[in-house]
Design a protein around this motif. Structure first.
Motif, short mmCIF file in Angstrom:
data_model
loop_
_atom_site.label_atom_id
_atom_site.label_comp_id
_atom_site.label_asym_id
_atom_site.label_seq_id
_atom_site.Cartn_x
_atom_site.Cartn_y
_atom_site.Cartn_z
N ARG A 71 45.03 -49.11 -25.35
CA ARG A 71 45.75 -47.98 -24.76
C ARG A 71 47.23 -48.00 -25.14
O ARG A 71 47.78 -46.97 -25.54
N ASN A 72 47.86 -49.14 -25.03
CA ASN A 72 49.29 -49.20 -25.30
C ASN A 72 49.60 -48.96 -26.78
O ASN A 72 50.61 -48.33 -27.12
N GLN A 73 48.74 -49.44 -27.68
CA GLN A 73 48.94 -49.18 -29.10
C GLN A 73 48.77 -47.70 -29.40
O GLN A 73 49.52 -47.12 -30.21
N ALA A 74 47.79 -47.06 -28.76
CA ALA A 74 47.59 -45.63 -28.96
C ALA A 74 48.79 -44.84 -28.45
O ALA A 74 49.28 -43.92 -29.13
N LEU A 75 49.29 -45.20 -27.26
CA LEU A 75 50.46 -44.51 -26.71
C LEU A 75 51.69 -44.71 -27.60
O LEU A 75 52.49 -43.78 -27.79
N LYS A 76 51.84 -45.89 -28.15
CA LYS A 76 52.97 -46.16 -29.04
C LYS A 76 52.92 -45.26 -30.28
O LYS A 76 53.94 -44.70 -30.70
N THR A 77 51.72 -45.11 -30.86
CA THR A 77 51.57 -44.26 -32.04
C THR A 77 51.86 -42.81 -31.69
O THR A 77 52.57 -42.11 -32.43
N ILE A 78 51.30 -42.34 -30.57
CA ILE A 78 51.53 -40.95 -30.15
C ILE A 78 53.02 -40.72 -29.95
O ILE A 78 53.60 -39.74 -30.43
N ARG A 79 53.67 -41.63 -29.22
CA ARG A 79 55.09 -41.48 -28.93
C ARG A 79 55.92 -41.45 -30.21
O ARG A 79 56.75 -40.56 -30.40
N TYR A 96 53.22 -36.26 -43.92
CA TYR A 96 52.02 -36.59 -44.69
C TYR A 96 51.37 -37.93 -44.35
O TYR A 96 50.44 -38.35 -45.00
N HIS A 97 51.87 -38.59 -43.33
CA HIS A 97 51.27 -39.85 -42.91
C HIS A 97 50.48 -39.71 -41.62
O HIS A 97 49.95 -40.67 -41.12
N LEU A 98 50.43 -38.51 -41.04
CA LEU A 98 49.78 -38.32 -39.74
C LEU A 98 48.32 -38.76 -39.76
O LEU A 98 47.83 -39.36 -38.81
N ASP A 99 47.62 -38.44 -40.84
CA ASP A 99 46.19 -38.76 -40.88
C ASP A 99 45.94 -40.25 -40.81
O ASP A 99 45.05 -40.71 -40.10
N LYS A 100 46.76 -41.05 -41.52
CA LYS A 100 46.57 -42.50 -41.51
C LYS A 100 46.87 -43.08 -40.14
O LYS A 100 46.13 -43.93 -39.62
N LYS A 101 47.97 -42.65 -39.53
CA LYS A 101 48.38 -43.19 -38.23
C LYS A 101 47.33 -42.89 -37.16
O LYS A 101 46.89 -43.77 -36.41
N SER A 103 44.19 -41.63 -37.52
CA SER A 103 42.82 -42.06 -37.83
C SER A 103 42.61 -43.51 -37.42
O SER A 103 41.54 -43.89 -36.93
N LYS A 104 43.63 -44.34 -37.59
CA LYS A 104 43.55 -45.74 -37.17
C LYS A 104 43.40 -45.83 -35.65
O LYS A 104 42.61 -46.64 -35.14
N VAL A 105 44.15 -44.99 -34.93
CA VAL A 105 44.03 -44.94 -33.47
C VAL A 105 42.62 -44.54 -33.07
O VAL A 105 41.99 -45.14 -32.19
N MET A 106 42.09 -43.51 -33.75
CA MET A 106 40.75 -43.02 -33.41
C MET A 106 39.70 -44.10 -33.66
O MET A 106 38.77 -44.27 -32.87
N ASP A 107 39.82 -44.82 -34.75
CA ASP A 107 38.86 -45.88 -35.04
C ASP A 107 38.85 -46.94 -33.95
O ASP A 107 37.79 -47.40 -33.50
N SER A 108 40.05 -47.32 -33.49
CA SER A 108 40.15 -48.33 -32.43
C SER A 108 39.51 -47.83 -31.13
O SER A 108 38.77 -48.57 -30.45
N THR A 159 34.83 -38.47 -34.44
CA THR A 159 36.14 -38.70 -35.05
C THR A 159 36.91 -37.39 -35.15
O THR A 159 38.11 -37.32 -34.82
N MET A 160 36.24 -36.34 -35.59
CA MET A 160 36.87 -35.03 -35.70
C MET A 160 37.27 -34.50 -34.33
O MET A 160 38.38 -34.01 -34.13
N LEU A 161 36.33 -34.58 -33.39
CA LEU A 161 36.60 -34.12 -32.02
C LEU A 161 37.75 -34.92 -31.41
O LEU A 161 38.62 -34.36 -30.72
N GLY A 162 37.74 -36.24 -31.64
CA GLY A 162 38.80 -37.09 -31.09
C GLY A 162 40.16 -36.75 -31.65
O GLY A 162 41.16 -36.69 -30.91
N LEU A 163 40.24 -36.52 -32.96
CA LEU A 163 41.52 -36.14 -33.56
C LEU A 163 41.99 -34.80 -33.02
O LEU A 163 43.18 -34.61 -32.72
#
Length: 358
Positions: A71-79, A96-101, A103-108, A159-163
């Motif tokens: 949760r905290n890693q996801a919040l950090k990325t969002i913030r 242009y880096h949004l997908d990588k950042k 997508s990693k959150v979604m995988d976790s 993954t698509m729905l989550g993003l």
């Protein structure tokens, strides 16, 4: 542990779960003994309820939808990403880096949720509302994924729905803070500014080369309603993508169950009832039925009153029958002290929950 309204806190009570700010940092640790100063502080940061250690429910465990680290890693990325977009001089240049950042959150998140048997929408962790956008984005993502899993979507669909759900409110990074956090009713002009976040979010996301266009449409359509009363385009049911409909339900639920500067949080059962008012007009009935079956409308630790007149605390939830929990009866009909005993409402059908004790 027991769920206690801020208004009922007393000195000497011991905090049962951590309280975070919207950056995922711990404001108060579990086990802290509350004094008048801490209670006063809690009453000022728009948290409606906290978990408290209680001798009668000390063995009751409160489940997490996500582990703290995830949760905290996801919040950090969002913030971090949302702040970068918010401070950008020109959103047309793209990020242009949004997908990588993300997508990693979604995988976790998906890796963790896929390991859970029958994941449910639980009362979220206690956070301040200094920046509601970050926690709201994550909560809506988690709730939407629970619904998507129950619906039977594949991993790629999830993954698509989550993003789409994680980024549904990205357009609010361009809305003035004074509008986002205004304590009173918005003026007509301010409301038009607020509504524009759907189209702004679409513009941001559709310019991202590795973000699917469907994710951008989730941002655009999550405030559309099946009777055409939504915005920005007043689309009717068949014109709204089903992902946006799921997100619309989760978005509304989290807004209702979160404390804001201008309103108190509803409890889950109240929010579900409010959503059902819009069944068949605002929201698809079939989606609401899945939502109803996946939400813990009576959270573990909640104080309730039974039709017998006895007072009890919810101690266990069966995912297959969430509206009939196991409760621990702690007081008699006249609020007299009794030897606590557990009552399984799945088996005792003549007993119902008559009210939630605030």
């Amino acid at each position: 542990m027991r769920l206690v309204p801020i208004s009922r806190l007393q000195e000497g009570m011991k905090l049962g779960r951590k309280i975070y700010n919207d950056e995922g940092l711990v404001l108060l640790s579990d086990g802290v003994v509350l004094n008048s100063a801490l209670i006063s502080r809690l009453s000022k940061i728009d948290i409606g309820y906290v978990y408290i250690h209680d001798a009668l429910t000390e063995d009751v465990e409160i489940p997490n939808m996500l582990q703290d680290e995830t949760r905290n890693q996801a919040l950090k990325t969002i913030r971090t990403q949302f702040q970068e977009i918010s401070s950008a001089s020109d959103i047309k240049k793209g990020f242009y880096h949004l997908d990588k950042k993300f997508s990693k959150v979604m995988d976790s998140i998906l890796d963790e949720m896929s390991g859970q048997e029958d994941p449910m929408i639980m009362l979220h962790d206690m956070h301040t509302t200094d920046n509601y956008l970050y926690t709201h984005s994550l909560n809506v993502c988690l709730y939407t994924l629970v619904l998507g899993i129950a619906h039977g979507y594949s991993r790629s669909d999830l993954t698509m729905l989550g993003l789409g759900s994680l980024l549904h409110d990205i357009g609010k990074t361009q809305i003035p803070v004074k509008i986002l956090q205004k304590p009173g009713m918005l003026s007509d002009e301010e409301f038009r500014h607020m509504q524009a976040h759907t189209e702004i979010g679409f513009k941001i996301l559709k310019e991202e080369p590795n973000i699917p266009l469907l994710v951008a449409h989730c941002a655009l359509q999550h405030h559309e309603r099946i009777n055409g009363s939504g915005y920005p385009r007043g689309l009717l049911g068949p014109q709204i993508h089903e992902y946006a409909k799921w997100i619309g339900v989760a978005d509304s639920y989290d807004a209702m169950t979160s404390s804001r500067v201008y309103k108190k949080a509803m409890l889950p059962h109240q929010a579900v009832e409010a959503l059902y008012v819009g069944s068949g007009t605002l929201y698809e009935q079939q989606q609401l039925e899945i939502f109803r079956d996946r939400v813990a409308i009576y959270p573990i630790g909640l104080n309730i009153k039974l039709s017998t007149g006895e007072s009890a605390v919810v101690v266990k939830i069966d995912p297959s029958l969430p509206h009939r929990p196991v409760v621990r009866v702690i007081e008699g009909p006249e609020r007299e002290k009794i030897a606590p005993y557990e009552l399984d409402l799945r088996k005792n059908l003549s007993v119902i929950i008559s009210s939630v004790m605030e």
